[in-house]
Scaffold this active site. Structure first.
Site, PDB file in Angstrom:
ATOM      1  N   THR A 185       0.775  -1.035  -0.189  1.00 48.34           N
ATOM      2  CA  THR A 185      -0.443   0.109  -0.006  1.00 48.34           C
ATOM      3  C   THR A 185       1.092   1.274   0.079  1.00 48.34           C
ATOM      4  O   THR A 185       1.893   0.777   0.830  1.00 48.34           O
ATOM      5  CB  THR A 185      -0.872  -0.058   1.373  1.00 48.34           C
ATOM      6  OG1 THR A 185       0.006  -0.154   2.211  1.00 48.34           O
ATOM      7  CG2 THR A 185      -1.893  -0.860   1.328  1.00 48.34           C
ATOM      8  N   GLU A 330      -5.469  -4.279   1.827  1.00 47.51           N
ATOM      9  CA  GLU A 330      -5.231  -4.877   3.092  1.00 47.51           C
ATOM     10  C   GLU A 330      -6.409  -6.009   3.448  1.00 47.51           C
ATOM     11  O   GLU A 330      -7.206  -6.428   4.241  1.00 47.51           O
ATOM     12  CB  GLU A 330      -5.841  -3.761   4.259  1.00 47.51           C
ATOM     13  CG  GLU A 330      -4.349  -2.854   4.487  1.00 47.51           C
ATOM     14  CD  GLU A 330      -4.254  -1.686   4.324  1.00 47.51           C
ATOM     15  OE1 GLU A 330      -4.762  -1.791   3.363  1.00 47.51           O
ATOM     16  OE2 GLU A 330      -3.329  -0.668   4.567  1.00 47.51           O
ATOM     17  N   LYS A 438     -12.134  19.040  11.780  1.00 46.83           N
ATOM     18  CA  LYS A 438     -13.137  19.496  13.091  1.00 46.83           C
ATOM     19  C   LYS A 438     -13.492  20.268  13.530  1.00 46.83           C
ATOM     20  O   LYS A 438     -12.543  21.060  14.163  1.00 46.83           O
ATOM     21  CB  LYS A 438     -12.493  18.376  14.014  1.00 46.83           C
ATOM     22  CG  LYS A 438     -13.361  17.739  15.645  1.00 46.83           C
ATOM     23  CD  LYS A 438     -12.461  16.665  15.824  1.00 46.83           C
ATOM     24  CE  LYS A 438     -13.220  15.913  17.199  1.00 46.83           C
ATOM     25  NZ  LYS A 438     -13.097  14.778  18.143  1.00 46.83           N
ATOM     26  N   TRP A 443     -17.566  17.015  13.223  1.00 43.51           N
ATOM     27  CA  TRP A 443     -16.747  16.567  12.336  1.00 43.51           C
ATOM     28  C   TRP A 443     -17.615  17.187  10.679  1.00 43.51           C
ATOM     29  O   TRP A 443     -18.885  17.452  10.678  1.00 43.51           O
ATOM     30  CB  TRP A 443     -16.523  15.023  11.655  1.00 43.51           C
ATOM     31  CG  TRP A 443     -15.911  14.254  13.009  1.00 43.51           C
ATOM     32  CD1 TRP A 443     -14.886  15.052  13.587  1.00 43.51           C
ATOM     33  CD2 TRP A 443     -15.743  13.196  13.184  1.00 43.51           C
ATOM     34  NE1 TRP A 443     -14.357  14.186  14.782  1.00 43.51           N
ATOM     35  CE2 TRP A 443     -14.381  12.812  14.250  1.00 43.51           C
ATOM     36  CE3 TRP A 443     -16.233  12.162  12.917  1.00 43.51           C
ATOM     37  CZ2 TRP A 443     -14.349  11.876  14.577  1.00 43.51           C
ATOM     38  CZ3 TRP A 443     -15.744  10.741  13.422  1.00 43.51           C
ATOM     39  CH2 TRP A 443     -14.857  10.487  14.321  1.00 43.51           C
TER      40      TRP A 443
END
Lengths: 542, 542
Positions: A185, A330, A438, A443
């Site tokens: 990755t 993954e 934030k 959020w």
């Protein structure tokens, strides 16, 4: 009490053995690097994979050795997937979009023994040749007459090696947990990390991802993975398509609209897989030429959030179902998909497009869960955000050589994504943990804002990051690059945005830039941008 | 080198957990033993399976304990499949067609702790109650008002037990190799032998057998296993249907044409599974009433050779695809199937019927091979006969308690069947090893002769066995029972036979008998008949 069933591991070699018995005449069609169409059958692929395994034996490759590939989506790369892993070695797919320093790091980290390379990528390897001491030789994936001028040595020709070998091979009965594949990755920070697949994970992933819960393959399918075989294993299609007998169309190096349209029409492709920008490119080509893609019924789309405008466009203009998916290197990589369902049939079109633009539901075998700041599962209400974690037999346990321990929590892999899940189990990635903004304790999703900006046609790409703010701690700012020849007006862009996101999410600044920085695999390098623009709002408010 | 993927076992409880997340409102429809229609959802089944697991804990059931069922195909039996195996115990499906002495033997051999029983089977258990000391209690699968008068004790009511328990349960993370199910085979000789499934074998079997390679289930399917859940686990459909989200129709005790036709039409069943005689019964009913089965698209047929006349009839009269399949209790049970393929579409109808009447091709994960007298693989030419052996992760390694060692050869399970395989991989069972007739050194198939005889409409059932012969060592003789009200003429029967088999296969004698002896599961008891008729030809030639 233990059951008394055979403990027979299922191996990648079993997939091709089964395919050649069940579907001997099914076709594999490749566009070669020389822009020709190559056509053969699963029987041919099997025989040549046997020859390749014999080549590996002759080269002295040992069980567990890493053998790398650097190649486009074509039949020889498919043979390498099976020949190397079936032999008992580890097929390590090098990413063709990597920068030289990353490539060198990865080859050394993996300790690759040989590299099978398509001729166009030879210069990439020449650049690092003096710094990859484990590599014992380079095999050019081509005919003797296609051998390039190169300083790479020792140098071999794929077809010459194969021609010298018998076309049968006694595939070893490996163990299910033996490593079969390796894929790195390329994170936005730090060194790349390796994901080491085994036969168990690869075969289970193929069994489920090829089923009606996900890619829905059969002998009647004709499927084209545009997503590269050098990146997230082309979503495992090189394993799932042969397992279920689909005709396989491998598009080679050309992912432009013209090349894809030609393959779709000529080969009657009904399902194809790529990132959103590929489908945007195809649409632009179709619009400018009036050409058709009548055979195409479904596109699977991942790697980035699905722009809802494209979902609708593909449905209404092309009668193509846009299937949002989610997964990672993954997770082998497939985990969730927004497959067409009877419940969707009952929805009105706009509500259906909303669902198609999500990442869909977890397939059997994968658990996905979102966790709040206290590590408790967050409600599945479509509103509550949480850190997305995933678990299952085709999810990694640890990175190669044990790196990245912080990515695991209580048996779960922590994806680094922030997501919501609705009551029906539909997952939507709303941000990267590191990218979330934030503002005043709440959020704001950079991904939603970026996606909304693409509805304004002058915007080519948008990147939203958090900048420091005296009152709200952080506020979003948006960087955009523009399309040539389209008029841009910030007021107009803000009008488009405010229709789609909450008012308090509106960026405090929108900045037009000439270009945005990307990683080798095309991801935005947000870390850099965050550093550069960290104090933008403080300064601009001076 | 070992991979670095999570070693997360997939369990039967994961199937229902996934189903309730993906398909919470999908229906399960049962015809109850009281001839009523019961209807609920996967969500309901999940909650009640949780309650059931809590009941097991309260009863003191331990991990690995065998807990038996004696029940028809209905929703409570489904809950027992999941509740018992998910809890970590072993669901032992007792066969309702067994004779008392076999039932007693099996319960004692399995050491069953509890038996969950449908009320109609209570008398069977009363008969053996005094001879099954391991059994601690009997649970009647029904409401308090349905409790029968019985001497069985201790006695519990299923619904009373469930009502007292919470409807959530923390399913244990068992190991993949932990036993999950137990099913006995009733051979024609010797004591029944147990096949002990584990979670790994059950889940893999469900994943592949529910895929497009075999049963081809999705949320759009409505499937009816007529094949009993007490026998070869209803082909695993109780696991594969929830895994892929199919609507499940469980027909209860009535397998007659009228009952099946009603369920098919009312519930829009599109796929159904049973032995050939069930489909003959349905056809007879449809013919006599003119009723319809328009929703039905496919019947899967196993347990006996497919009569080609029925294959053709179902295609031409009902537009239903007859899918021949093969498997055994020892293979979980599904192994091969003659699914509809593009190649078949290209055949003329008669050639297609020939293929449909075979057992089809092995699905991925199962290897089938035929071995000659020297233990060498026989050619796949559609002619060469061999002993059929099978291998794979859902094939047994050894019988429960290690019995039946002679059934295994070099890692293969020896099925006791004689088969041919053609160049396309289609398998055809031609005989049982013990039933094959060896005449002058050549094999004659009793199955082919029996199947051919059914084309003569006066024949109800045919049984062909070898009788000693002075010149040829063995020659076939045929025993037939006749249908009422149909004229029988041996010359006519011989004319029908000679059109379908080689002349030298023609039976030396055809004998009309009043009845033929069967095992508890409906198989012909050929051993007895061979003894009785061993010298028939020698004597009759006197």
């Amino acid at each position: 009490m233990k059951g008394r069933m055979m403990q027979v591991p299922l191996l990648t070699s079993d997939i091709l053995k089964s395919a050649v018995q069940r579907y001997p005449r099914q076709e594999i069609v490749s566009r070669t690097n020389e822009d020709k169409i190559h056509r053969y059958t699963y029987s041919d692929a099997y025989r040549r994979s046997c020859q390749l395994a014999n080549v590996l034996a002759r080269l002295g490759v040992q069980r567990g050795d890493r053998v790398a590939t650097l190649a486009w989506n074509n039949y020889r790369h498919l043979e390498l997937y099976y020949g190397i892993s079936g032999y008992g070695a580890v097929v390590h797919t090098l990413n063709a979009r990597l920068f030289a320093e990353q490539l060198q790091y990865i080859i050394n980290h993996a300790e690759d023994q040989y590299i099978f390379v398509d001729a166009p990528f030879v210069p990439m390897l020449e650049e690092v040749r003096d710094h990859i001491p484990t590599v014992k030789g380079f095999i050019i994936n081509g005919d003797p007459e296609q051998m390039p001028e190169t300083s790479l040595a020792p140098l071999y020709c794929y077809e010459t090696l194969l021609a010298a070998e018998p076309d049968d091979f006694a595939w070893p009965r490996l163990e299910a947990t033996d490593a079969s594949g390796l894929c790195y990755t390329s994170g936005t920070t730090g060194n790349p990390k390796g994901v080491l697949y085994d036969h168990h994970s690869s075969v289970l992933h193929a069994m489920m991802s090829g089923s009606s819960q996900y890619l829905d393959f059969s002998e009647r399918s004709c499927v084209m993975p545009v997503v590269p075989m050098y990146h997230v294993c082309a979503w495992g299609v090189p394993f799932s398509a042969p397992l279920y007998g689909a005709k396989l169309v491998l598009p080679g190096p050309n992912m432009d609209g013209a090349s894809l349209q030609a393959l779709i029409e000529e080969e009657s492709v009904d399902k194809a897989y790529a990132v959103p920008t590929v489908w945007l490119g195809l649409h632009n080509y179709l619009e400018s030429t009036g050409k058709k893609i009548d055979s195409l019924k479904l596109v699977g789309v991942g790697g980035a959030a699905s722009p809802r405008a494209l979902v609708k466009l593909y449905a209404e203009r092309y009668n193509v179902y846009w299937m949002g998916i989610w997964g990672m290197t993954e997770t082998s990589p497939l985990a969730t998909a927004a497959i067409p369902t009877p419940d969707m049939d009952a929805l009105d079109a706009e509500a259906r497009y909303d669902l198609q633009a999500t990442a869909g539901r977890a397939m059997f075998g994968v658990e996905v869960e979102i966790f709040d700041a206290n590590d408790e599962p967050a409600p599945h209400d479509g509103e509550s955000r949480g850190n997305l974690r995933v678990r299952g037999p085709w999810v990694l346990q640890s990175y190669y050589k044990g790196e990245g321990e912080h990515s695991f929590a209580d048996g779960w892999f922590d994806t680094g994504d922030v997501a919501v899940i609705n009551a029906e189990g539909y997952l939507k990635i709303v941000d990267r943990s590191k990218d979330v903004i934030k503002s005043g304790g709440e959020w704001i999703s950079s991904v939603d804002l970026e996606s909304a900006a693409l509805n304004y046609e002058a915007v080519n790409e948008a990147c939203v990051i958090g900048a420091r703010h005296l009152k709200w701690d952080e506020r979003p700012i948006m960087l955009v690059t523009l399309k040539e020849g389209k008029a841009y007006d910030e007021t107009e862009l803000r009008r488009v945005l405010v229709e789609r996101v909450a008012k308090w999410w509106m960026p405090d600044a929108i900045i037009v830039v000439d270009e945005l920085p990307h990683t080798g695999t095309g991801k935005l390098r947000k870390v850099e941008l965050r550093q550069e623009y960290a104090d933008y709002l403080l300064e601009s408010s001076d």
